[in-house]
Design a protein around this motif. Structure first.
Motif, PDB file in Angstrom:
ATOM      1  N   ALA A  10     -25.543  24.817   7.314  1.00  0.00           N
ATOM      2  CA  ALA A  10     -24.436  25.556   6.711  1.00  0.00           C
ATOM      3  C   ALA A  10     -24.320  25.210   5.235  1.00  0.00           C
ATOM      4  O   ALA A  10     -24.266  24.039   4.854  1.00  0.00           O
ATOM      5  CB  ALA A  10     -23.123  25.230   7.424  1.00  0.00           C
ATOM      6  N   THR A  11     -24.295  26.234   4.386  1.00  0.00           N
ATOM      7  CA  THR A  11     -24.057  26.044   2.962  1.00  0.00           C
ATOM      8  C   THR A  11     -22.737  26.721   2.597  1.00  0.00           C
ATOM      9  O   THR A  11     -22.272  27.617   3.306  1.00  0.00           O
ATOM     10  CB  THR A  11     -25.201  26.622   2.103  1.00  0.00           C
ATOM     11  N   ALA A  12     -22.156  26.299   1.473  1.00  0.00           N
ATOM     12  CA  ALA A  12     -20.776  26.690   1.163  1.00  0.00           C
ATOM     13  C   ALA A  12     -20.674  27.858   0.181  1.00  0.00           C
ATOM     14  O   ALA A  12     -19.688  27.964  -0.549  1.00  0.00           O
ATOM     15  CB  ALA A  12     -20.002  25.482   0.623  1.00  0.00           C
ATOM     16  N   HIS A  13     -21.658  28.754   0.149  1.00  0.00           N
ATOM     17  CA  HIS A  13     -21.543  29.930  -0.712  1.00  0.00           C
ATOM     18  C   HIS A  13     -20.331  30.761  -0.284  1.00  0.00           C
ATOM     19  O   HIS A  13     -20.097  30.983   0.902  1.00  0.00           O
ATOM     20  CB  HIS A  13     -22.804  30.795  -0.589  1.00  0.00           C
ATOM     21  N   ASN A  14     -19.560  31.227  -1.282  1.00  0.00           N
ATOM     22  CA  ASN A  14     -18.360  31.995  -0.967  1.00  0.00           C
ATOM     23  C   ASN A  14     -18.425  33.400  -1.554  1.00  0.00           C
ATOM     24  O   ASN A  14     -19.442  33.798  -2.145  1.00  0.00           O
ATOM     25  CB  ASN A  14     -17.112  31.256  -1.466  1.00  0.00           C
ATOM     26  N   ALA A  15     -17.353  34.168  -1.402  1.00  0.00           N
ATOM     27  CA  ALA A  15     -17.337  35.561  -1.851  1.00  0.00           C
ATOM     28  C   ALA A  15     -17.513  35.665  -3.366  1.00  0.00           C
ATOM     29  O   ALA A  15     -18.168  36.599  -3.847  1.00  0.00           O
ATOM     30  CB  ALA A  15     -16.031  36.222  -1.424  1.00  0.00           C
ATOM     31  N   ASP A  16     -16.938  34.748  -4.124  1.00  0.00           N
ATOM     32  CA  ASP A  16     -17.121  34.777  -5.582  1.00  0.00           C
ATOM     33  C   ASP A  16     -18.593  34.574  -5.946  1.00  0.00           C
ATOM     34  O   ASP A  16     -19.121  35.255  -6.827  1.00  0.00           O
ATOM     35  CB  ASP A  16     -16.262  33.691  -6.243  1.00  0.00           C
ATOM     36  N   ASP A  17     -19.255  33.627  -5.252  1.00  0.00           N
ATOM     37  CA  ASP A  17     -20.687  33.409  -5.477  1.00  0.00           C
ATOM     38  C   ASP A  17     -21.474  34.686  -5.197  1.00  0.00           C
ATOM     39  O   ASP A  17     -22.398  35.052  -5.933  1.00  0.00           O
ATOM     40  CB  ASP A  17     -21.213  32.294  -4.567  1.00  0.00           C
ATOM     41  N   ASN A  18     -21.081  35.359  -4.114  1.00  0.00           N
ATOM     42  CA  ASN A  18     -21.777  36.588  -3.718  1.00  0.00           C
ATOM     43  C   ASN A  18     -21.613  37.686  -4.767  1.00  0.00           C
ATOM     44  O   ASN A  18     -22.581  38.354  -5.151  1.00  0.00           O
ATOM     45  CB  ASN A  18     -21.243  37.062  -2.370  1.00  0.00           C
ATOM     46  N   ALA A  19     -20.395  37.867  -5.265  1.00  0.00           N
ATOM     47  CA  ALA A  19     -20.145  38.887  -6.286  1.00  0.00           C
ATOM     48  C   ALA A  19     -20.899  38.564  -7.574  1.00  0.00           C
ATOM     49  O   ALA A  19     -21.490  39.448  -8.205  1.00  0.00           O
ATOM     50  CB  ALA A  19     -18.640  38.987  -6.564  1.00  0.00           C
ATOM     51  N   GLU A  20     -20.893  37.291  -7.968  1.00  0.00           N
ATOM     52  CA  GLU A  20     -21.627  36.883  -9.172  1.00  0.00           C
ATOM     53  C   GLU A  20     -23.124  37.136  -9.019  1.00  0.00           C
ATOM     54  O   GLU A  20     -23.795  37.610  -9.947  1.00  0.00           O
ATOM     55  CB  GLU A  20     -21.371  35.396  -9.447  1.00  0.00           C
ATOM     56  N   THR A  21     -23.651  36.829  -7.825  1.00  0.00           N
ATOM     57  CA  THR A  21     -25.076  37.036  -7.566  1.00  0.00           C
ATOM     58  C   THR A  21     -25.440  38.510  -7.654  1.00  0.00           C
ATOM     59  O   THR A  21     -26.459  38.876  -8.259  1.00  0.00           O
ATOM     60  CB  THR A  21     -25.444  36.485  -6.177  1.00  0.00           C
TER      61      THR A  21
ATOM     62  N   ALA B  59     -16.621  34.597 -18.173  1.00  0.00           N
ATOM     63  CA  ALA B  59     -16.286  35.694 -19.089  1.00  0.00           C
ATOM     64  C   ALA B  59     -16.142  37.041 -18.412  1.00  0.00           C
ATOM     65  O   ALA B  59     -15.299  37.849 -18.810  1.00  0.00           O
ATOM     66  CB  ALA B  59     -17.356  35.789 -20.189  1.00  0.00           C
ATOM     67  N   VAL B  60     -16.936  37.298 -17.390  1.00  0.00           N
ATOM     68  CA  VAL B  60     -16.948  38.635 -16.782  1.00  0.00           C
ATOM     69  C   VAL B  60     -15.972  38.744 -15.610  1.00  0.00           C
ATOM     70  O   VAL B  60     -15.177  39.690 -15.538  1.00  0.00           O
ATOM     71  CB  VAL B  60     -18.375  39.005 -16.320  1.00  0.00           C
ATOM     72  N   MET B  61     -16.015  37.772 -14.706  1.00  0.00           N
ATOM     73  CA  MET B  61     -15.179  37.876 -13.509  1.00  0.00           C
ATOM     74  C   MET B  61     -13.681  37.939 -13.824  1.00  0.00           C
ATOM     75  O   MET B  61     -12.952  38.716 -13.194  1.00  0.00           O
ATOM     76  CB  MET B  61     -15.480  36.713 -12.554  1.00  0.00           C
ATOM     77  N   PRO B  62     -13.172  37.158 -14.791  1.00  0.00           N
ATOM     78  CA  PRO B  62     -11.736  37.297 -15.106  1.00  0.00           C
ATOM     79  C   PRO B  62     -11.369  38.707 -15.581  1.00  0.00           C
ATOM     80  O   PRO B  62     -10.284  39.206 -15.269  1.00  0.00           O
ATOM     81  CB  PRO B  62     -11.526  36.257 -16.222  1.00  0.00           C
ATOM     82  N   VAL B  63     -12.250  39.350 -16.325  1.00  0.00           N
ATOM     83  CA  VAL B  63     -11.980  40.722 -16.781  1.00  0.00           C
ATOM     84  C   VAL B  63     -11.935  41.672 -15.589  1.00  0.00           C
ATOM     85  O   VAL B  63     -11.063  42.544 -15.492  1.00  0.00           O
ATOM     86  CB  VAL B  63     -13.052  41.172 -17.797  1.00  0.00           C
ATOM     87  N   LEU B  64     -12.882  41.510 -14.656  1.00  0.00           N
ATOM     88  CA  LEU B  64     -12.914  42.382 -13.481  1.00  0.00           C
ATOM     89  C   LEU B  64     -11.663  42.192 -12.622  1.00  0.00           C
ATOM     90  O   LEU B  64     -11.091  43.159 -12.119  1.00  0.00           O
ATOM     91  CB  LEU B  64     -14.173  42.095 -12.654  1.00  0.00           C
ATOM     92  N   ARG B  65     -11.225  40.938 -12.479  1.00  0.00           N
ATOM     93  CA  ARG B  65     -10.010  40.690 -11.697  1.00  0.00           C
ATOM     94  C   ARG B  65      -8.781  41.262 -12.403  1.00  0.00           C
ATOM     95  O   ARG B  65      -7.837  41.718 -11.745  1.00  0.00           O
ATOM     96  CB  ARG B  65      -9.823  39.191 -11.474  1.00  0.00           C
ATOM     97  N   ALA B  66      -8.772  41.225 -13.734  1.00  0.00           N
ATOM     98  CA  ALA B  66      -7.646  41.809 -14.470  1.00  0.00           C
ATOM     99  C   ALA B  66      -7.595  43.321 -14.278  1.00  0.00           C
ATOM    100  O   ALA B  66      -6.515  43.908 -14.201  1.00  0.00           O
ATOM    101  CB  ALA B  66      -7.768  41.459 -15.954  1.00  0.00           C
ATOM    102  N   LEU B  67      -8.771  43.943 -14.197  1.00  0.00           N
ATOM    103  CA  LEU B  67      -8.819  45.390 -13.965  1.00  0.00           C
ATOM    104  C   LEU B  67      -8.428  45.736 -12.537  1.00  0.00           C
ATOM    105  O   LEU B  67      -7.791  46.764 -12.284  1.00  0.00           O
ATOM    106  CB  LEU B  67     -10.230  45.916 -14.256  1.00  0.00           C
ATOM    107  N   ASN B  68      -8.841  44.865 -11.590  1.00  0.00           N
ATOM    108  CA  ASN B  68      -8.518  45.092 -10.180  1.00  0.00           C
ATOM    109  C   ASN B  68      -8.526  43.748  -9.471  1.00  0.00           C
ATOM    110  O   ASN B  68      -9.576  43.110  -9.362  1.00  0.00           O
ATOM    111  CB  ASN B  68      -9.543  46.028  -9.540  1.00  0.00           C
TER     112      ASN B  68
END
Length: 445
Positions: A124-135, A201-210
């Motif tokens: 078991a590895t601890a990759h999460n949804a944020d890791d998946n979106a970034e990938t 830099a990118v994920m905070p902008v995407l979360r601000a949009l949605n």
């Protein structure tokens, strides 16, 4: 994020139930995600967990601090811990790899050894949804195809990722609710790699949009993964039915929808050829000239000869030229150098104009003496039917773009006066057959 929701996610993706006596090896760096995962698995009914920690020795005292933390955490939980480490930087330099790639190779090799030693059927590895979106975003920026845009799979072999449906905020809330400490990797705060720049830099902008940006990106990746599984399944079924000795029928391949055909080519070529290379092989299949070759990474070559597309792996073996062999009417002659044979027959009343490049017909009265088959020889020339000019066979091969191996393997037919036919190109004008006349027929089998 609770034990119940994670257990449900694991069951939905086939991670649970475990086989009788099976254990789960939890990879734990000491960071927030892996600490939460270890705590969750330890408290899960029906799951016996073993912890694995790999010290990369990339951050000096901080790396040793993380190892000590994991050891203490496992002792407090009563969990068996397996620890190892390596000089990742030295390994990367020796193998000429990037540090991240080197670290991944060493880490996963260690996890496999540890799982085998402790009887663990899952890692078991601890990759999460944020890791998946970034990938997924990283792959998109790099021009990945459908498979790359599927993101991180929940299960790959014996590797499972129970937290892949959980975002980082939920994990942090879980740690706070259970008063669980964890270690912070100082390198995560620096924009030293593309993933960190995406994260900061990118994920905070995407979360601000949605606010649901991570969830939506992961949902898109899951939909693409479903499509990829279906299309790849069609390609696999096609290869099972049609791939024979590393060769495919070009005509059969071209009946497929292009998305399926491209996956069939990808899988038959092995490895992970890029889109540019696959497009080159597809162009070879669609070309009007029925011969050619495309070179792919890893020593793979796709060679087309008429309707046959052969995928060759490894170094190209040397090919011996075919020596001249006498053809007699009523006999079949083997050509062991190319795994073919040639049959020679005769008809008294020729009535059919053959359109295939593997059957050649000659007006018997115009054939001079004996007929021979061999590889091209220096000085061979032919005036093909309908061409209106005489050309060197060497030039015909060059204009058609034939690779050197194919030039040696192409049968050239001659009589005592010169070349009368070239496989894949046609018959000489001087001995072209006439309807109603006696004709010699040569067929490559």
């Amino acid at each position: 994020m609770t034990e119940r929701t994670i257990s449900a996610y694991m069951s939905a993706h086939g991670m649970l139930p475990l086989p009788p006596g099976g254990r789960v090896l939890c990879a734990c760096s000491g960071g927030a995600d892996s600490t939460a995962l270890l705590h969750l698995l330890h408290g899960m009914d029906g799951v016996e967990v073993v912890c694995a920690h790999f010290n990369h020795h990339l951050r000096g005292a901080e790396s040793d601090r993380d190892e000590a933390f994991v050891r203490a955490l496992c002792q407090s939980l009563g969990v068996t811990v397996c620890v190892d480490g390596a000089d990742v930087a030295a390994y990367a330099a020796e193998k000429r790899l990037g540090v991240e790639t080197a670290a991944r190779e060493l880490r996963y090799a260690f996890l496999s050894r540890c799982a085998a030693e402790h009887g663990c059927c899952r890692i078991a590895t601890a990759h999460n949804a944020d890791d998946n979106a970034e990938t997924m975003l990283l792959h998109l920026l790099r021009g990945a195809g459908e498979r790359g845009l599927c993101g991180i799979p929940p299960v790959r072999g014996n590797i499972i990722r129970p937290l892949l449906g959980t975002d980082r905020a939920e994990i942090e809330a879980y740690l706070a609710a259970h008063d669980l400490p964890h270690m912070e990797d100082s390198s995560n705060a620096a924009d030293i790699c593309a993933r960190n720049r995406i994260r900061h830099a990118v994920m905070p902008v995407l979360r601000a949009l949605n606010p649901a940006a991570v969830k939506n990106v992961c949902a898109a990746a899951e939909l693409l993964a479903e499509d990829e599984r279906y299309l790849s399944g069609l390609a696999s079924a096609f290869l099972t039915e049609n791939l024979r000795g590393g060769a495919l029928s070009v005509a059969a391949l071209r009946t497929l929808p292009k998305p399926v055909a491209m996956r069939a080519l990808r899988d038959s070529c092995g490895g992970a050829p890029g889109r540019t290379h696959l497009e080159a092989v597809w162009a070879l299949c669609c070309a009007a000239v029925p011969r050619g070759e495309s070179v792919l990474p890893g020593g793979v070559r796709a060679v087309r000869e008429q309707d046959r597309l052969t995928i060759l792996h490894g170094a190209e073996p040397p090919t011996e030229p075919m020596p001249p062999r006498l053809l007699r009417v009523g006999e079949t002659v083997a050509l062991p150098e190319i795994g073919r044979s040639v049959r020679c027959t005769e008809t008294e009343d020729y009535a059919e104009i053959h359109k295939t490049f593997n059957i050649f017909c000659f007006k018997s009265a115009e054939v001079c003496g004996n007929i021979y088959v061999a590889s091209r020889r220096a000085g061979d020339r032919i005036r093909l039917v309908g061409r209106g000019c005489t050309k060197a066979v060497r030039r015909l091969f060059s204009e058609a773009g034939l690779p050197l191996r194919t030039r040696v393997e192409t049968p050239v037919f001659s009589d005592d006066a010169g070349v009368i036919a070239v496989a894949g190109f046609g018959v000489a004008e001087r001995c072209a057959p006439e309807k109603g006349k006696k004709a010699i027929i040569i067929e490559i089998l």
